[in-house]
Design an enzyme around this catalytic site. Sequence first.
Site, PDB file in Angstrom:
ATOM      1  N   THR A 178      40.791  26.729  26.067  1.00 54.77           N
ATOM      2  CA  THR A 178      40.165  25.743  26.974  1.00 54.77           C
ATOM      3  C   THR A 178      40.161  24.303  26.443  1.00 54.77           C
ATOM      4  O   THR A 178      39.546  23.441  27.063  1.00 54.77           O
ATOM      5  CB  THR A 178      38.710  26.158  27.302  1.00 54.77           C
ATOM      6  OG1 THR A 178      38.016  26.371  26.071  1.00 54.77           O
ATOM      7  CG2 THR A 178      38.650  27.403  28.143  1.00 54.77           C
ATOM      8  N   ASP A 184      42.438  40.707  20.806  1.00 57.53           N
ATOM      9  CA  ASP A 184      43.227  39.499  21.065  1.00 57.53           C
ATOM     10  C   ASP A 184      44.109  39.744  22.290  1.00 57.53           C
ATOM     11  O   ASP A 184      44.999  40.591  22.260  1.00 57.53           O
ATOM     12  CB  ASP A 184      44.079  39.208  19.810  1.00 57.53           C
ATOM     13  CG  ASP A 184      44.950  37.973  19.977  1.00 57.53           C
ATOM     14  OD1 ASP A 184      44.982  37.393  21.075  1.00 57.53           O
ATOM     15  OD2 ASP A 184      45.606  37.590  18.986  1.00 57.53           O
ATOM     16  N   GLN A 204      31.283  30.436  27.058  1.00 57.37           N
ATOM     17  CA  GLN A 204      30.178  30.056  27.952  1.00 57.37           C
ATOM     18  C   GLN A 204      29.996  31.079  29.078  1.00 57.37           C
ATOM     19  O   GLN A 204      28.907  31.619  29.280  1.00 57.37           O
ATOM     20  CB  GLN A 204      30.465  28.721  28.640  1.00 57.37           C
ATOM     21  CG  GLN A 204      30.730  27.534  27.778  1.00 57.37           C
ATOM     22  CD  GLN A 204      30.756  26.275  28.628  1.00 57.37           C
ATOM     23  OE1 GLN A 204      29.723  25.810  29.102  1.00 57.37           O
ATOM     24  NE2 GLN A 204      31.927  25.708  28.838  1.00 57.37           N
ATOM     25  N   LEU A 205      31.098  31.347  29.798  1.00 56.65           N
ATOM     26  CA  LEU A 205      31.000  32.233  30.953  1.00 56.65           C
ATOM     27  C   LEU A 205      30.771  33.683  30.546  1.00 56.65           C
ATOM     28  O   LEU A 205      29.919  34.368  31.139  1.00 56.65           O
ATOM     29  CB  LEU A 205      32.282  32.107  31.797  1.00 56.65           C
ATOM     30  CG  LEU A 205      32.326  32.966  33.045  1.00 56.65           C
ATOM     31  CD1 LEU A 205      31.223  32.569  34.035  1.00 56.65           C
ATOM     32  CD2 LEU A 205      33.692  32.869  33.734  1.00 56.65           C
ATOM     33  N   THR A 256      41.292  27.461  37.071  1.00 49.58           N
ATOM     34  CA  THR A 256      40.763  26.093  36.988  1.00 49.58           C
ATOM     35  C   THR A 256      41.230  25.154  38.100  1.00 49.58           C
ATOM     36  O   THR A 256      42.314  25.340  38.652  1.00 49.58           O
ATOM     37  CB  THR A 256      41.189  25.491  35.626  1.00 49.58           C
ATOM     38  OG1 THR A 256      40.837  24.117  35.582  1.00 49.58           O
ATOM     39  CG2 THR A 256      42.682  25.610  35.390  1.00 49.58           C
ATOM     40  N   LYS A 307      47.444  27.698  32.747  1.00 55.42           N
ATOM     41  CA  LYS A 307      46.548  28.482  33.613  1.00 55.42           C
ATOM     42  C   LYS A 307      47.270  28.869  34.909  1.00 55.42           C
ATOM     43  O   LYS A 307      47.086  29.977  35.430  1.00 55.42           O
ATOM     44  CB  LYS A 307      45.273  27.683  33.942  1.00 55.42           C
ATOM     45  CG  LYS A 307      44.369  27.409  32.751  1.00 55.42           C
ATOM     46  CD  LYS A 307      43.645  28.636  32.205  1.00 55.42           C
ATOM     47  CE  LYS A 307      42.622  29.207  33.130  1.00 55.42           C
ATOM     48  NZ  LYS A 307      41.914  30.369  32.529  1.00 55.42           N
ATOM     49  N   TYR A 341      47.366  22.395  29.706  1.00 59.38           N
ATOM     50  CA  TYR A 341      46.317  23.386  29.986  1.00 59.38           C
ATOM     51  C   TYR A 341      46.451  23.884  31.435  1.00 59.38           C
ATOM     52  O   TYR A 341      46.504  25.095  31.682  1.00 59.38           O
ATOM     53  CB  TYR A 341      44.937  22.760  29.742  1.00 59.38           C
ATOM     54  CG  TYR A 341      43.776  23.546  30.303  1.00 59.38           C
ATOM     55  CD1 TYR A 341      43.363  24.739  29.698  1.00 59.38           C
ATOM     56  CD2 TYR A 341      43.101  23.112  31.443  1.00 59.38           C
ATOM     57  CE1 TYR A 341      42.300  25.466  30.230  1.00 59.38           C
ATOM     58  CE2 TYR A 341      42.032  23.827  31.968  1.00 59.38           C
ATOM     59  CZ  TYR A 341      41.634  25.004  31.360  1.00 59.38           C
ATOM     60  OH  TYR A 341      40.593  25.721  31.891  1.00 59.38           O
TER      61      TYR A 341
END
Length: 298
Positions: free
Chosen positions: A66, A41, A16-17, A105, A133, A129
Amino acid sequence: MNYPNNMNLLIIGNGQLGQEISAICLKSGINYKILNIPLFDITNEKDIENFKIKDFSTVINASAYTDVEKAEEESDLADSVNAKGPHFISRKCAKDNVPLIHVSTDYVFDGNSQKKYTENDVVNPINQYGSSKEKGESHIRNNLKKHIIIRTSWLYSTYGNNFVKSMITLGRDRETLSIVNDQYGSPTYAFDLATVIVEICDKINKNDNIIWGTYHYSNKGKASWYDFAAKTFDLVKDHEKLKLKKLNGIPTSEYPTVAKRPFNSELDCSLIKKNFGIDIKLWKESLKIMITKLMEKK
Ligand SMILES: NC(=O)c1ccc[n+]([C@@H]2O[C@H](COP(=O)([O-])OP(=O)(O)OC[C@H]3O[C@@H](n4cnc5c(N)ncnc54)[C@H](OP(=O)(O)O)[C@@H]3O)[C@@H](O)[C@H]2O)c1
């Protein structure tokens, strides 16, 4: 906005970003390259070591694992992409003296605070998650001085899959829906975040007294997932008739998930506003712009 033609951005991650950033670059005539798995990768050190990062004015890491639910089962993979990948990228950036903008996040916090989270608040992730992060952030801080980590929340875009698009699909198919109304955060249009990232890249390129470090950026205003869904349906109804007749608000206890979710993940964004002169839009206004764009694409 006009950008100098010596800016050359390396965007890692075509989600998306990443797609929002590349669309801005394309429209503004900014030189850029975008990389994604499987050709590039970030968990493969050789892919990073062999890439000529030196040619770029800034590297933007918009890649990540995500899937918050799946991360509970696939914690090794989440750690590999969200912690080891940023470790390799930041080490290479340090070696080649290229600044890095990395995206993190609101899920690094436990969500128990009654207030907005500032950059100085203690992190305490409550799911895999968030934990992966947080580890990625630490590696970057240890490896590279010239970094900007931007923590954001509840991202959506016309590109990729997200909550807004899922709600629209459900609203077309179902008469009744129940959405959680006791978890709060700030929905953020990935286009707005992409615009901010490109503005910061421009300042970096101009050597504009950059204060490196960690920042929060989300759209302005607080919402529950129920509020976010309700506003989405209100806005979509201006464009098409939905099957949906009734939207219920339910507590988290009635919507069990594998991964625990923070109850409050509202971010205090005053620092990025102050240090970079960033204009922050209201979430409802940005959602209206996104839905109009999405409906035009139909
Ligand atoms: N989405 C949210 O609600 C949210 C909220 C807060 C913060 N964030 C953060 O915001 C950033 C951007 O999120 P997003 O929503 O744009 O994510 P996204 O749409 O899921 O995009 C992530 C991209 O990373 C790529 N990728 C995954 N593993 C990779 C690897 N090993 N090497 C290279 N590329 C890889 C994915 O490729 P494939 O699709 O091919 O796997 C995908 O194109 C992330 O750092 C995320 O943690 C997101």
